[in-house]
Design an enzyme around this catalytic site. Structure first.
Site, PDB file in Angstrom:
ATOM      1  N   HIS A   1      28.314  35.485  56.908  1.00  0.00           N
ATOM      2  CA  HIS A   1      29.740  35.242  57.105  1.00  0.00           C
ATOM      3  C   HIS A   1      30.069  33.789  56.775  1.00  0.00           C
ATOM      4  CE1 HIS A   1      28.918  38.724  59.669  1.00  0.00           C
ATOM      5  NE2 HIS A   1      30.188  39.044  59.495  1.00  0.00           N
TER       6      HIS A   1
ATOM      7  N   ASP B   1      13.067  17.992  43.496  1.00  0.00           N
ATOM      8  CA  ASP B   1      13.790  17.752  42.246  1.00  0.00           C
ATOM      9  C   ASP B   1      13.831  16.267  41.888  1.00  0.00           C
ATOM     10  OD1 ASP B   1      15.551  18.443  39.989  1.00  0.00           O
ATOM     11  OD2 ASP B   1      17.080  17.419  41.174  1.00  0.00           O
TER      12      ASP B   1
END
Length: 158
Positions: A77, A129
């Protein structure tokens, strides 16, 4: 509660209806980690990485990921989160490992476990990364829920 709630009577995916659940304060704490080499450790603590402040950027990425969990986890949600905190702790007793803690809080009808897990995961992925040019052999994880409170199912503590 051993029943899967994200399936309808036909066995098809559905987003659970939480409209009848009571509003309560809900908190979740997720943890992850990433093992790096000495060069990466030194770059991070001395702010010498060419891409910038590794932990600062990773912290912002984790916060953004937690806020956007419903965009990448299909049955989550969209939530109005009231707080997200990401912290780091180094362990250099056996190599170089950064422990990540992501704490998420809301007042609502459903929990924030997935938001905390997503935040911790994205934080570790961002560290990877930003430092992979130095070493692609870093190890992420484990990633897990440490604590949750609030809601009808009560508290969970690992």
């Amino acid at each position: 509660m051993n029943q899967l709630t994200h399936f309808n009577e036909q066995g098809r995916a559905k987003m659970v209806d939480v409209s009848d659940k009571s509003v309560s304060t809900r908190t979740a704490v997720a943890k992850s980690s990433i093992k790096v080499n000495e060069v990466i450790h030194d770059q991070i603590i001395n702010h010498k990485n060419k891409k910038g402040d590794v932990l600062g950027v990773a912290q912002v990425a984790g916060i953004m990921a937690a806020k956007n969990t419903s965009q990448i986890i299909p049955m989550c949600h969209p939530l109005n989160l009231s707080g997200i905190d990401i912290s780091f702790e180094w362990d250099i007793s056996d190599g170089y490992e950064i422990f990540i803690t992501c704490t998420v809080k809301t007042t609502g009808q459903t929990g924030v476990e997935m938001e905390a897990l997503t935040g911790a995961s994205a934080t570790a992925l961002t560290i990877y990364d930003m430092t992979k040019a130095v070493d692609k052999g870093m190890i992420i994880g484990p990633t897990y829920l440490e604590h949750k409170s609030g809601g009808k199912n009560g508290d969970f503590n690992r």
